[in-house]
Motif scaffolding. Structure first.
Motif, PDB file in Angstrom:
ATOM      1  N   PRO A 123      49.026  39.367  49.199  1.00 56.10           N
ATOM      2  CA  PRO A 123      48.162  40.465  48.777  1.00 56.10           C
ATOM      3  C   PRO A 123      47.964  41.451  49.921  1.00 56.10           C
ATOM      4  CG  PRO A 123      46.846  38.554  49.322  1.00 56.10           C
ATOM      5  CD  PRO A 123      48.269  38.190  49.648  1.00 56.10           C
ATOM      6  N   SER A 216      49.334  41.755  44.380  1.00 54.83           N
ATOM      7  CA  SER A 216      50.025  41.179  45.515  1.00 54.83           C
ATOM      8  C   SER A 216      51.518  41.367  45.335  1.00 54.83           C
ATOM      9  CB  SER A 216      49.710  39.686  45.589  1.00 54.83           C
ATOM     10  OG  SER A 216      50.082  39.061  44.377  1.00 54.83           O
TER      11      SER A 216
ATOM     12  N   THR B 239      44.795  37.429  41.196  1.00 53.40           N
ATOM     13  CA  THR B 239      44.592  38.457  42.221  1.00 53.40           C
ATOM     14  C   THR B 239      44.353  39.820  41.570  1.00 53.40           C
ATOM     15  OG1 THR B 239      46.114  37.208  43.601  1.00 53.40           O
ATOM     16  CG2 THR B 239      45.538  39.403  44.352  1.00 53.40           C
ATOM     17  N   ARG B 243      40.745  41.891  41.667  1.00 53.22           N
ATOM     18  CA  ARG B 243      40.657  43.215  42.297  1.00 53.22           C
ATOM     19  C   ARG B 243      40.091  44.252  41.328  1.00 53.22           C
ATOM     20  NH1 ARG B 243      45.120  44.170  46.927  1.00 53.22           N
ATOM     21  NH2 ARG B 243      44.434  42.408  48.170  1.00 53.22           N
ATOM     22  N   TYR B 266      45.640  29.341  45.230  1.00 54.57           N
ATOM     23  CA  TYR B 266      45.165  30.477  44.433  1.00 54.57           C
ATOM     24  C   TYR B 266      43.999  31.195  45.105  1.00 54.57           C
ATOM     25  CZ  TYR B 266      47.943  27.738  41.219  1.00 54.57           C
ATOM     26  OH  TYR B 266      48.974  27.022  40.666  1.00 54.57           O
ATOM     27  N   PRO B 269      45.137  33.865  48.475  1.00 55.34           N
ATOM     28  CA  PRO B 269      45.565  35.262  48.257  1.00 55.34           C
ATOM     29  C   PRO B 269      44.406  36.210  47.955  1.00 55.34           C
ATOM     30  CG  PRO B 269      46.984  33.760  47.035  1.00 55.34           C
ATOM     31  CD  PRO B 269      45.833  32.956  47.554  1.00 55.34           C
ATOM     32  N   LEU B 270      43.243  35.684  47.547  1.00 54.74           N
ATOM     33  CA  LEU B 270      42.126  36.587  47.244  1.00 54.74           C
ATOM     34  C   LEU B 270      41.538  37.178  48.528  1.00 54.74           C
ATOM     35  CD1 LEU B 270      40.314  34.627  44.394  1.00 54.74           C
ATOM     36  CD2 LEU B 270      42.037  36.414  44.219  1.00 54.74           C
ATOM     37  N   THR B 274      37.479  37.638  47.801  1.00 58.42           N
ATOM     38  CA  THR B 274      37.008  36.469  47.065  1.00 58.42           C
ATOM     39  C   THR B 274      35.582  36.712  46.575  1.00 58.42           C
ATOM     40  OG1 THR B 274      38.288  35.098  48.571  1.00 58.42           O
ATOM     41  CG2 THR B 274      36.662  33.985  47.181  1.00 58.42           C
TER      42      THR B 274
END
Lengths: 611, 404
Positions: A123, A216, B239, B243, B266, B269-270, B274
């Motif tokens: 991301p 991402s 994700t 967002r 999982y 990637p945030l 988050t």
């Protein structure tokens, strides 16, 4: 009302994203007629490169724009490399060979991206200005979405100016109409095509880079994007940029409002739109009738019966196949059974594509219908296996007959995309229906007791698949086959001598569907289970690859192609983790070495141009 | 760095490939015990590559300790490319050519079901590691199939108690449009209705897996004016969803219950986006301190130079759970193994678990907690471990669900 406004703006932002995804594809197709399957891979590379660049730059808006443009330029550079090393060599090859070549690129890029960037999703951390929002109708609406809404029309305008108001654009448009004349006037077409491909690739990269702040960079992007891009391009009319924007608007708005009313429709909505548009406007919203570009028309070689030498070779191979149960164990018999099923599947597609002249991007639909009919007969109705093996092709043939009515009126890429739309609709129905077990499929479809021995089942599969393939071959050498080829090569003249091209095509469509249904039914019993993935786009692509690899305009092509493809796939997937890289490279090498397909090349070598 | 690590993994997998020539009649004592492992290594690398490292570590540990029953343990691993049909062919190859003693693996539910059906037909043991579908042990469960991870039912059941305490009446859900998504939502609704009859789901969004139109989805959820949100999406979809949700303020003043989101693959990637306070299942790898977890994390870090993910735990536990069955059966005969596995208990990084006799589901549990932001990274706080045995329905219900 407030919700309506927000959804409208959301739909507009979605339309911009879709347009940016599709613009490069339609530019490349419009000029070079290359169906660029690697468009999604270029989009993915754009996103990854943008991630690598942007995470190293200061996070101010100016730097961000510079980073995005760098990513687009870098992707354009990759496009140039691709065009110069691969596509340039096969512009004169039979149609769709570029699709095969670019599919090889797709496979290679998947593994290369995994090697370079690793398996984790990447991301892009968003600085505060990318998280900004404006208050509209008392709700927060992302600032970045407003930027996106503005970007698509800007890109559209810039492209329009480039194509209509510059010398380069004039030359490009000339190239789309008459390549030979342009060459006679001393214009270097190669440079022109390279620049167009670079532009298309750059647009793909731009799309990927612009999509990054909303999510991402990940390894699933390429496949997620490619179908969207194709649908938008076809709905808009291949090669038409304003059409692509219009199509993107239509699809995105329907999607945004549609999921509120029908949340389950997400799988299929886009394809329903495409089917409806093509039913009303066979060349898309703003597409024009495709006239064959001068300098690219192919005269198909006549197809004549096999030479004695080839017949002898076939007999030897068949004898070996018959002896296989004595020579190899159960596992290799199952591999051979799978190859037989693939062979009939490919041969059925070839009957449509080669002699029938109808490209099919959704051939898995017939295979899947056959498989499900057999599976449901076995599990739902507890019928013995022969009934299932009979019902599979019957149902596939009947559905093909009903559907053929819509399909045969179209031609070229539009016909291909309508078949794809239909396959996706069938897939979605199977995927979401209780009767078919949904995603979990139908299990326990094993052969009857008498055929339970792998050797017996193998011989049965041999009988049905070789029998089916030979029957298809026989039909194509019958007067019907000759009439079909006449309708393909010269529809007007065929009509003038009293043939009915539409009916002939319909019959060929139905025949191909029936044969694919038989392959599906045999496949179902050999695997013991049927899943929606038998109807997936990937399965349809497999069939296309097999036919193209073997050679479209040869009778032995699909057989050779199916055996080569399943063999390569099976060996590589067990031999190496990087099987996609190896398979993709093998496909690219084969395309470059044998632009006429393997069987086509064999003919060339033996000097026998008439098989 | 990345490149060399990948290359190492690729290299080690190639080394693990079996020799072509093998003594057919040699003493079984010297032969390794072979596990045929199938997974979606190219289709779902974000989960399955850490998973592979997990079982590689476990195999190394088992063999370093002298192997099982005096024999070495060997895993022959294959990629199914995410296609159930390929998985069946590979299962045939592993059983027929490689002469493996049992089958294991699977990430996608339909791949798991395809291998399970092959196992039933050919009377081979199949230990499913990751597929979450309930059908694997219930509707389509059978003697030869066992499943390790907490299922969709269990994931929903672990969250529903805390979810009911939210006292939210208007719920919405967002789930990927396939078995895992629809089944999780179905169980969650059913279990929530038992505890809180006045809860209603006003909209249920089902974006296509990997292709979420996040803006439209968030707008549709916002328009329903919910009090609480059930999220079942994961990976790239999650994700994108988070967002858009953050920017549009979807999560402000609302409770969110989210399945799998606490799993590092999982959650990581945030990043700094988050959302805090989500009720999730997952693995708080940065804050567990019990001996079993700590030992596993230390060994994993020493070998791979990165922290384990949920997949790593599943891969590691898979080997332990099989070894427990082998020890109990005293051999590798399929029928003896199928008799020995039910009731066999084994150690996992999460603590002790066992194979249930009633439905062949393992009692491996998972962590339930809340998301939080710490130093620009997502993490889990206020977590507790929920044993799988406590998240399963009563035996009477299971017997009804499992005909076999």
């Amino acid at each position: 009302m407030d919700a309506f406004l927000i959804q409208l703006l959301t739909g507009l932002a979605g339309a911009s994203s879709l347009f940016l995804v599709a613009a490069g594809l339609t530019v490349i197709f419009g000029v070079t007629r290359v169906v660029n399957f690697s468009h999604g891979s270029l989009f993915m590379l754009g996103a990854y490169i943008a991630w690598s660049v942007l995470t190293r730059l200061p996070r101010e808006p100016g730097w961000h724009v510079a980073g995005v443009l760098t990513a687009a330029l870098a992707t354009a550079g990759i496009g140039v490399l691709l065009e110069m090393t691969l596509l340039r060599r096969i512009y004169r090859a039979p149609e769709l060979l570029q699709l095969l070549a670019t599919f090889g690129v797709v496979l290679m890029v998947q593994d290369l991206a995994l090697l370079i960037w690793g398996p984790d999703d990447l991301p892009l951390p968003r600085p505060p200005w990318l998280r900004g929002f404006v208050r509209i109708a008392e709700q927060q609406f992302p600032l970045y979405d407003l930027v996106l809404i503005a970007i698509a029309p800007l890109v559209l305008g810039a492209l329009w100016l480039g194509f209509t108001r510059t010398r380069w654009g004039t030359l490009v448009r000339a190239a789309t109409q008459d390549r030979d004349m342009l060459a006679a006037l001393g214009v270097d077409q190669r440079l022109l095509f390279t620049s167009v491909f670079a532009l298309g690739a750059g647009l793909a990269g731009l799309g990927g880079a612009l999509a990054l702040p909303d999510g991402s960079a990940n390894l699933q992007m390429d496949m997620a994007v490619i179908t969207d891009a194709f649908v938008v391009v076809v709905v808009g009319g291949m090669g038409s940029l304003p059409g692509a924007y219009l199509a993107a608007l239509l699809i995105a708005l329907l999607q945004t409002f549609g999921i509120v009313l029908l949340p389950k429709a997400t799988l299929v909505l886009m394809f329903v739109v495409m089917a409806l548009v093509l039913a009303v406007r066979p060349h898309g919203l703003l597409g024009r009738v495709q006239v064959p570009t001068r300098g690219e028309a192919h005269a198909y070689a006549l197809i004549r019966p096999a030479t004695p030498a080839l017949c002898a070779l076939g007999a030897v191979v068949l004898a070996l196949a018959l002896a296989a149960p004595l020579l190899v164990g159960p596992f290799w018999l199952s591999v051979l059974t799978e190859a037989l099923v693939a062979m009939l599947f490919a041969a059925s597609l070839h009957a449509m594509m080669g002699p029938g002249g109808m490209i099919n991007f959704g051939h898995a639909a017939w295979f899947g219908i056959g498989a499900y009919a057999a599976a449901l007969a076995a599990r739902g109705l507890s019928m013995p296996m022969p009934v299932g093996l009979f019902l599979g092709p019957l149902l596939a043939g009947l559905v093909a007959l009903a559907f053929g009515w819509f399909v045969v009126r179209l031609s070229g890429i539009y016909l291909a995309m309508l078949t794809l739309a239909f396959a996706q609709i069938v897939w979605a129905v199977v995927f979401q229906s209780e009767t078919t077990g949904g995603d979990n499929g139908v299990l326990g479809v094993w052969p009857d007791a008498w055929a339970h021995d792998p050797r017996v089942f193998y011989l049965l599969a041999l009988l049905l698949c070789v029998g089916g393939t030979l029957a298809l071959r026989r039909v194509l050498f019958s007067p019907f086959g000759y009439a079909l080829r006449a309708a393909r090569d010269a529809p007007e003249r065929a009509e003038a001598i009293g043939l009915f091209p539409a009916r002939l095509r319909m019959a060929a469509f139905c025949l191909a569907g029936t044969a694919a249904g038989l392959a599906g039914a045999v496949g179902a019993y050999s695997k013991g289970s049927v899943f929606p993935s038998t109807i997936s786009i990937g399965r349809s692509v497999d069939a296309l690859l097999m036919v193209l690899l073997g050679g479209v305009q040869t009778m032995a092509g699909p057989v050779v192609g199916a055996l080569a493809y399943t063999g390569l796939y099976d060996v590589l997937i067990r031999a190496t983790d990087l099987w996609r890289l190896a398979l993709g490279a093998a496909i690219v090498v084969l395309v470059l070495a044998f632009p006429q397909g393997i069987a086509g090349a064999a003919q060339h070598v033996t000097g026998d141009d008439a098989t | 760095m990345r490149l060399t690590r990948r290359t190492l993994i690729a290299g080690s997998a190639t080394l693990a490939a079996p020799a072509v020539v093998r003594a057919q009649s040699g003493t079984s004592q010297s032969e390794p015990i072979r596990i045929g492992e199938i997974n979606s290594y190219t289709a779902v690398p974000a989960f399955t590559l850490p998973y592979r490292q997990g079982w590689q570590l476990a195999v190394e540990q088992v063999n370093a300790a002298g192997g099982v029953l005096g024999r070495k343990l060997e895993v022959i691993s294959r990629d199914d490319a995410g296609r159930p049909q390929d998985a069946v062919r590979i299962a045939g190859e592993l059983v027929g050519e490689q002469k493996v003693d049992l089958l294991a693996g699977g990430f996608l539910s339909n791949v798991g079901l395809a291998i399970s059906d092959f196992a039933l037909q050919n009377r081979r043991l199949y230990v499913a590691s990751e597929p979450l579908t309930d059908a694997l042990v219930w509707e389509k469960g059978h003697r030869y199939c066992f499943r390790l991870r907490p299922s969709t039912y269990m994931q929903a059941a672990m969250l529903v108690g805390d979810a009911a305490k939210l006292k939210a009446k208007r719920w919405v859900s967002v789930a990927p449009n396939y078995e895992y998504g629809t089944s999780t939502v179905k169980w969650f609704k059913q279990l929530l209705a038992q505890q809180q009859p006045d809860a209603t789901f006003v909209t249920e969004q089902l974006p296509a897996l990997g292709r979420i139109d996040a803006g439209a989805t968030v707008a549709a959820l916002e328009a329903a004016k919910p009090e609480a949100i059930l999220n079942v999406t994961f990976g790239p979809d999650l994700t994108n969803f988070v967002r858009q949700g953050n920017t549009r303020g979807l999560f402000e003043g609302r409770s969110v219950v989210s399945v799998l989101t606490g799993e590092p693959e999982y959650l990581d990637p945030l990043g700094d986006e988050t959302p805090a306070g989500w009720l999730v299942t997952g693995y708080p790898v940065d804050s567990v301190t019990d001996p079993a977890n700590s030992a596993f994390i230390a060994a994993y870090q020493a070998k791979f130079n990165e922290t384990p993910k949920m997949g790593s735990v599943v891969g590691h536990a898979l080997i332990s759970s099989i070894v427990a069955g082998l020890l109990r059966a005293g051999g590798t005969a399929t029928e003896a193994l199928c008799d020995a596995l039910p009731g066999a208990s084994f150690d996992t990084p999460f603590g002790r678990a066992m194979w249930r006799a009633i439905d062949h589901q393992s009692t491996l549990g998972t962590y339930v907690g809340r998301t939080a932001l710490k130093g620009g990274h997502g993490t889990m706080v206020d977590w507790r471990y929920v044993d799988g045995a406590d998240a399963l329905p009563s035996n009477d219900v299971v017997r009804k669900l499992r005909p076999a």
